[in-house]
Design a protein around this motif. Structure first.
Motif, PDB file in Angstrom:
ATOM      1  N   LEU A   8       0.901  -1.348  -0.107  1.00  0.00           N
ATOM      2  CA  LEU A   8      -0.108  -0.099   0.033  1.00  0.00           C
ATOM      3  C   LEU A   8       0.877   1.314   0.027  1.00  0.00           C
ATOM      4  CD1 LEU A   8      -3.223   0.590   1.029  1.00  0.00           C
ATOM      5  CD2 LEU A   8      -1.748   2.244   2.362  1.00  0.00           C
ATOM      6  N   VAL A   9       2.174   1.055   0.484  1.00  0.00           N
ATOM      7  CA  VAL A   9       2.851   2.430   0.433  1.00  0.00           C
ATOM      8  C   VAL A   9       3.420   2.792  -0.827  1.00  0.00           C
ATOM      9  CG1 VAL A   9       5.197   3.385   1.538  1.00  0.00           C
ATOM     10  CG2 VAL A   9       3.588   1.890   2.707  1.00  0.00           C
ATOM     11  N   VAL A  10       3.793   1.522  -1.589  1.00  0.00           N
ATOM     12  CA  VAL A  10       4.035   1.665  -3.079  1.00  0.00           C
ATOM     13  C   VAL A  10       2.829   2.272  -3.670  1.00  0.00           C
ATOM     14  CG1 VAL A  10       4.820   0.432  -5.177  1.00  0.00           C
ATOM     15  CG2 VAL A  10       5.604  -0.441  -2.806  1.00  0.00           C
ATOM     16  N   MET A  11       1.753   1.969  -3.384  1.00  0.00           N
ATOM     17  CA  MET A  11       0.485   2.263  -4.253  1.00  0.00           C
ATOM     18  C   MET A  11       0.259   4.001  -3.918  1.00  0.00           C
ATOM     19  SD  MET A  11      -2.708   3.436  -3.617  1.00  0.00           S
ATOM     20  CE  MET A  11      -3.054   3.223  -1.877  1.00  0.00           C
ATOM     21  N   PHE A  12       0.743   4.436  -2.524  1.00  0.00           N
ATOM     22  CA  PHE A  12       0.140   5.584  -2.063  1.00  0.00           C
ATOM     23  C   PHE A  12       1.406   6.842  -2.955  1.00  0.00           C
ATOM     24  CE2 PHE A  12       1.531   9.383   0.401  1.00  0.00           C
ATOM     25  CZ  PHE A  12       0.268   9.842   0.439  1.00  0.00           C
ATOM     26  N   PHE A  13       2.524   6.283  -3.165  1.00  0.00           N
ATOM     27  CA  PHE A  13       3.780   7.171  -3.813  1.00  0.00           C
ATOM     28  C   PHE A  13       3.473   7.057  -5.321  1.00  0.00           C
ATOM     29  CE2 PHE A  13       6.265   6.269   0.120  1.00  0.00           C
ATOM     30  CZ  PHE A  13       5.953   7.582   0.852  1.00  0.00           C
ATOM     31  N   ALA A  14       2.948   5.967  -5.809  1.00  0.00           N
ATOM     32  CA  ALA A  14       2.911   5.952  -7.230  1.00  0.00           C
ATOM     33  C   ALA A  14       1.813   6.821  -7.598  1.00  0.00           C
ATOM     34  CB  ALA A  14       2.533   4.499  -7.628  1.00  0.00           C
ATOM     35  N   LEU A  15       0.641   6.856  -6.874  1.00  0.00           N
ATOM     36  CA  LEU A  15      -0.588   7.607  -7.091  1.00  0.00           C
ATOM     37  C   LEU A  15      -0.314   9.018  -6.887  1.00  0.00           C
ATOM     38  CD1 LEU A  15      -3.640   7.524  -7.737  1.00  0.00           C
ATOM     39  CD2 LEU A  15      -3.875   7.446  -5.166  1.00  0.00           C
ATOM     40  N   ALA A  16       0.660   9.222  -5.973  1.00  0.00           N
ATOM     41  CA  ALA A  16       0.853  10.604  -5.805  1.00  0.00           C
ATOM     42  C   ALA A  16       1.927  11.195  -6.873  1.00  0.00           C
ATOM     43  CB  ALA A  16       1.769  11.018  -4.506  1.00  0.00           C
ATOM     44  N   ALA A  17       2.637  10.286  -7.495  1.00  0.00           N
ATOM     45  CA  ALA A  17       3.586  10.753  -8.793  1.00  0.00           C
ATOM     46  C   ALA A  17       2.515  11.055  -9.802  1.00  0.00           C
ATOM     47  CB  ALA A  17       4.365   9.570  -8.849  1.00  0.00           C
ATOM     48  N   PHE A  18       1.598  10.199 -10.056  1.00  0.00           N
ATOM     49  CA  PHE A  18       0.659  10.266 -11.096  1.00  0.00           C
ATOM     50  C   PHE A  18      -0.080  11.554 -10.907  1.00  0.00           C
ATOM     51  CE2 PHE A  18      -3.645   9.500 -13.041  1.00  0.00           C
ATOM     52  CZ  PHE A  18      -3.275   9.312 -14.241  1.00  0.00           C
ATOM     53  N   GLY A  19      -0.619  12.163  -9.774  1.00  0.00           N
ATOM     54  CA  GLY A  19      -1.158  13.332  -9.590  1.00  0.00           C
ATOM     55  C   GLY A  19      -0.330  14.471 -10.252  1.00  0.00           C
ATOM     56  N   CYS A  20       0.843  14.309  -9.449  1.00  0.00           N
ATOM     57  CA  CYS A  20       1.679  15.508  -9.700  1.00  0.00           C
ATOM     58  C   CYS A  20       2.130  15.369 -11.313  1.00  0.00           C
ATOM     59  CB  CYS A  20       3.069  15.100  -9.162  1.00  0.00           C
ATOM     60  SG  CYS A  20       3.166  15.389  -7.389  1.00  0.00           S
ATOM     61  N   LEU A  21       2.230  14.456 -12.134  1.00  0.00           N
ATOM     62  CA  LEU A  21       1.953  14.606 -13.541  1.00  0.00           C
ATOM     63  C   LEU A  21       0.821  15.176 -14.271  1.00  0.00           C
ATOM     64  CD1 LEU A  21       4.125  11.216 -14.300  1.00  0.00           C
ATOM     65  CD2 LEU A  21       5.139  13.318 -14.239  1.00  0.00           C
ATOM     66  N   LEU A  22      -0.216  14.791 -13.676  1.00  0.00           N
ATOM     67  CA  LEU A  22      -1.496  15.419 -14.287  1.00  0.00           C
ATOM     68  C   LEU A  22      -1.285  17.084 -13.781  1.00  0.00           C
ATOM     69  CD1 LEU A  22      -4.510  13.162 -13.185  1.00  0.00           C
ATOM     70  CD2 LEU A  22      -3.360  13.584 -15.577  1.00  0.00           C
ATOM     71  N   VAL A  23      -0.973  17.494 -12.787  1.00  0.00           N
ATOM     72  CA  VAL A  23      -1.014  18.960 -12.627  1.00  0.00           C
ATOM     73  C   VAL A  23       0.180  19.570 -13.650  1.00  0.00           C
ATOM     74  CG1 VAL A  23      -0.395  20.676 -10.994  1.00  0.00           C
ATOM     75  CG2 VAL A  23      -1.494  18.714 -10.368  1.00  0.00           C
ATOM     76  N   VAL A  70      -2.653  -4.583  -5.233  1.00  0.00           N
ATOM     77  CA  VAL A  70      -3.204  -3.398  -4.571  1.00  0.00           C
ATOM     78  C   VAL A  70      -2.652  -1.866  -5.116  1.00  0.00           C
ATOM     79  CG1 VAL A  70      -1.617  -3.057  -2.866  1.00  0.00           C
ATOM     80  CG2 VAL A  70      -3.988  -2.058  -2.372  1.00  0.00           C
ATOM     81  N   VAL A  71      -1.331  -1.833  -5.905  1.00  0.00           N
ATOM     82  CA  VAL A  71      -0.712  -1.031  -6.125  1.00  0.00           C
ATOM     83  C   VAL A  71      -1.449  -0.131  -7.441  1.00  0.00           C
ATOM     84  CG1 VAL A  71       1.534  -1.603  -5.528  1.00  0.00           C
ATOM     85  CG2 VAL A  71       0.818  -2.356  -7.941  1.00  0.00           C
ATOM     86  N   PHE A  72      -2.430  -1.214  -8.256  1.00  0.00           N
ATOM     87  CA  PHE A  72      -3.052  -0.277  -9.359  1.00  0.00           C
ATOM     88  C   PHE A  72      -4.559  -0.356  -9.229  1.00  0.00           C
ATOM     89  CE2 PHE A  72      -2.600  -4.846 -10.677  1.00  0.00           C
ATOM     90  CZ  PHE A  72      -4.084  -5.330 -11.098  1.00  0.00           C
ATOM     91  N   VAL A  73      -4.882  -0.529  -7.857  1.00  0.00           N
ATOM     92  CA  VAL A  73      -6.491  -0.324  -7.412  1.00  0.00           C
ATOM     93  C   VAL A  73      -6.921   1.052  -7.806  1.00  0.00           C
ATOM     94  CG1 VAL A  73      -7.930  -0.200  -5.313  1.00  0.00           C
ATOM     95  CG2 VAL A  73      -6.690  -2.423  -5.712  1.00  0.00           C
ATOM     96  N   PRO A  74      -6.303   2.090  -7.652  1.00  0.00           N
ATOM     97  CA  PRO A  74      -6.740   3.453  -7.581  1.00  0.00           C
ATOM     98  C   PRO A  74      -6.886   3.578  -9.218  1.00  0.00           C
ATOM     99  CG  PRO A  74      -4.776   3.568  -6.441  1.00  0.00           C
ATOM    100  CD  PRO A  74      -4.638   2.278  -6.890  1.00  0.00           C
ATOM    101  N   PHE A  75      -6.200   2.851 -10.148  1.00  0.00           N
ATOM    102  CA  PHE A  75      -6.253   3.027 -11.409  1.00  0.00           C
ATOM    103  C   PHE A  75      -7.614   2.482 -11.973  1.00  0.00           C
ATOM    104  CE2 PHE A  75      -1.903   3.938 -10.465  1.00  0.00           C
ATOM    105  CZ  PHE A  75      -1.918   5.248 -11.019  1.00  0.00           C
ATOM    106  N   LEU A  76      -7.843   1.255 -11.398  1.00  0.00           N
ATOM    107  CA  LEU A  76      -8.834   0.299 -11.678  1.00  0.00           C
ATOM    108  C   LEU A  76      -9.998   1.289 -11.317  1.00  0.00           C
ATOM    109  CD1 LEU A  76      -9.527  -2.463 -12.624  1.00  0.00           C
ATOM    110  CD2 LEU A  76      -9.971  -2.811 -10.108  1.00  0.00           C
ATOM    111  N   CYS A  77     -10.338   1.879 -10.263  1.00  0.00           N
ATOM    112  CA  CYS A  77     -11.283   2.685  -9.732  1.00  0.00           C
ATOM    113  C   CYS A  77     -11.497   3.896 -10.769  1.00  0.00           C
ATOM    114  CB  CYS A  77     -11.087   3.217  -8.317  1.00  0.00           C
ATOM    115  SG  CYS A  77     -11.252   1.759  -7.124  1.00  0.00           S
ATOM    116  N   LEU A  78     -10.558   4.384 -11.540  1.00  0.00           N
ATOM    117  CA  LEU A  78     -10.710   5.509 -12.247  1.00  0.00           C
ATOM    118  C   LEU A  78     -11.135   4.802 -13.375  1.00  0.00           C
ATOM    119  CD1 LEU A  78      -7.204   7.446 -11.986  1.00  0.00           C
ATOM    120  CD2 LEU A  78      -9.528   8.204 -11.196  1.00  0.00           C
TER     121      LEU A  78
END
Length: 574
Positions: free
Chosen positions: A227-242, A501-509
């Protein structure tokens, strides 16, 4: 949903023979793309604006027009915060139960405590000896300072250790930070979905879906690294979107404006305009370094996201009018993509090893001292780390030990073989007073209806990306691919479905995007919108019901054995 491809039909509404006959326009029409029937400012195509918030409901509630606007705009934050509050309640509820080291917590909870005390992973007795001593009252902590060989980098254990530093070496302490990150990731996903889809409702839906995903819930309540990996990867994705929005906004500002006030594509601007400093891209690199420093599969997100940013830059240059967008990116953007992301990520990764570098007894810390050879010009601590990491890599790729809950990644999307983290069969205790006996289980199982719907959503996104040139679908698929596809290289290794779990956020998107398509476009007729709303609502409610039904086996609640057995929908879940 429109394409980023710059056809003449979209440029200020100016149709021309050249535009009608362009290969790009013909290709898009072949796949069903239809040009807009109104003039579109190229600046709007580069950075689509957020829809203006609707104030009618607020004004009908008695607010003045000014307050109604403020209230409507606040929904962009209030909605995500409310979703995150619900997620936090679920993740912190009875967080210290069970009072045990469940599954691999026996490694990471102890290593995290060791790093707080020593700066590196020390040595513990066998788990059958150490675990009862740690859980006993009074507590005994049998830690020695001899360096121990460990299979994963230190960052995830530093994160878990922060909770232990605040609350002690007990179940609540070692699970606290994963619960915090799990809650914050829901908030981030709501905001990321809002920016990605330009819709607060769809962003909040994506966060709500992750709130009721069983795998995300279980991993948020367990002291493991994924889940820690997931959190940092999601944060990186959000930064890239901005970063994407801001870089495209700079390109848009540099475009020439016609007499009608519309910006026009311009070859010189598209190929030569700079995008300025990109701090959000550096922030993304920082988070990607932390993801890789938590567990090595985080490194794949770096590779996939670098490719994603390059393609985003190409798309921006093409829309801005560049005749040779790839060449323009090579000259103006590629260095900013790779030469900013990769070195910052590497330096961040090395920084997480500071405790090991400063120690004398960390495992292999002085391996390179006094050793010569062709690489002797590299500082000895770095060579020692390289030797240690090579040994860890060999250990990981050659881990083929049998495990009852190992699974093949082909089965992950359909949740074919979830992992049981904890199981007890109390009788006459812990609230169990039925003759058939009871069960207490923590099963790392994604909410089945959400994941099965996610399979269809991924197919829909493949269609949107491949045949409709929808960059949002491609971005979400890139996140799924970065967390999922690399595991197919290690199908013979001992791996588990909770790695997903590392790609759960993207599955939800992906599911949120599919639900948006079911709802229909805003300009659809009332009947289409009504039917779409009913279909989308039924799907979401079924997913929520499914989560509530499985909630006892996500949190270790004592239930009668027949009720537990009724929840084992597939034989492979036992």
């Amino acid at each position: 949903m429109t394409s980023d491809a710059p056809t003449r039909e979209q440029v200020g509404g100016q149709a021309s023979t050249e535009g009608e006959s362009s290969a790009w326009a013909r290709r898009l029409r072949r796949f069903g793309y239809a040009p807009l029937d109104r003039p579109v400012d190229t600046r709007e195509r580069l950075v689509p604006p957020f829809p203006e918030p609707r104030t009618r409901r607020w004004e009908s509630a008695g607010l003045s027009p000014r307050l109604a606007v403020l209230a409507a705009r606040s929904v962009g934050w209030v909605g995500p915060v409310l979703v995150a509050v619900v997620a936090g309640i679920l993740r912190f509820w009875r967080l210290g139960s069970p009072h045990d080291l469940i599954f691999d917590e026996t490694y990471y909870a102890k290593d995290s405590w060791s790093m707080l005390r020593l700066g590196y992973e020390g040595t513990w007795p066998d788990r059958k000896v150490a675990d009862p001593q740690i859980l006993a009252h009074p507590q005994v902590i049998p830690l020695s300072d001899a360096g121990s060989f460990v299979a994963h980098p230190p960052m995830g254990k530093w994160v878990i250790g922060l909770g232990e530093w605040m609350f002690g070496l007990d179940p609540f302490g070692w699970r606290f930070m994963t619960a915090v990150l799990g809650t914050l990731s829901v908030l981030m996903l709501c905001r990321i979905g809002r920016r990605l889809f330009r819709s607060t409702a769809l962003g909040c839906l994506a966060g709500a879906l992750m709130t009721v995903d069983g795998l995300h819930l279980v991993m948020s309540r367990t002291a493991l690294l994924d889940l820690v990996v997931m959190f940092f990867a999601l944060a990186a994705f959000g930064c890239l979107l901005v970063d994407r929005d801001k870089a495209r906004a700079r390109l848009a500002a540099a475009l020439p404006v016609g007499a009608d006030g519309f910006a026009r594509p311009d070859a010189h601007t598209g190929e030569h305009a700079g995008t300025g400093l990109r701090p959000w891209r550096l922030a993304a690199a920082f988070f990607l370094g932390l993801a890789a420093a938590s567990k090595w599969n985080g490194l794949y997100f770096l590779a996939f996201f670098v490719a994603l940013t390059v393609l985003w830059d190409v798309g921006a240059r093409r829309v801005a009018g560049a005749h040779h967008p790839y060449r323009a990116v090579l000259r103006k953007d590629l260095g900013r993509s790779t030469l900013s992301l990769v070195p910052v990520a590497v330096l961040t990764y090395l920084a997480t090893w500071t405790g090991w570098f400063l120690s004398d007894k960390g495992y292999d810390r002085h391996w390179a001292d006094g050793r010569g050879g062709v690489w002797s010009w590299i500082p000895a601590p770095l060579r020692s780390l390289w030797h240690y990491e090579h040994a860890v890599y060999e250990f990981n790729i050659n881990l083929h030990a049998w495990h009852r809950y190992k699974s093949n990644p082909w089965s992950w999307l359909v949740q074919g073989r979830p992992v049981s983290f904890y199981y007890e069969a109390p009788k006459g205790q812990d609230g169990c007073h039925v003759t058939a006996g009871c069960s207490q289980e923590i099963l790392a199982l994604g909410t089945p209806l959400l994941w099965w719907a996610g399979c269809f959503a991924l197919l829909y996104l493949l269609f949107r990306w491949a045949l409709r040139r929808d960059w949002r679908a491609g971005a979400v698929l890139c996140g799924v691919a970065g967390g999922y596809l690399p595991w197919f290289n290690y199908q013979d290794r001992t791996i588990f479905s909770f790695y997903a779990v590392v790609f759960v956020p993207f599955l939800c998107l992906a599911v949120a995007m599919m639900v948006g398509a079911v709802l229909g476009p805003p300009d659809a007729d009332q009947r289409r919108r009504t039917v779409g709303a009913v279909g989308a609502g039924v799907l979401v409610l079924l997913i929520v019901w499914n989560f509530i039904y499985f909630f006892p086996i996500y949190t270790g609640v004592t239930i009668p054995y027949p009720d537990w057995q009724a929840r084992m929908w597939l034989d492979s879940w036992i």
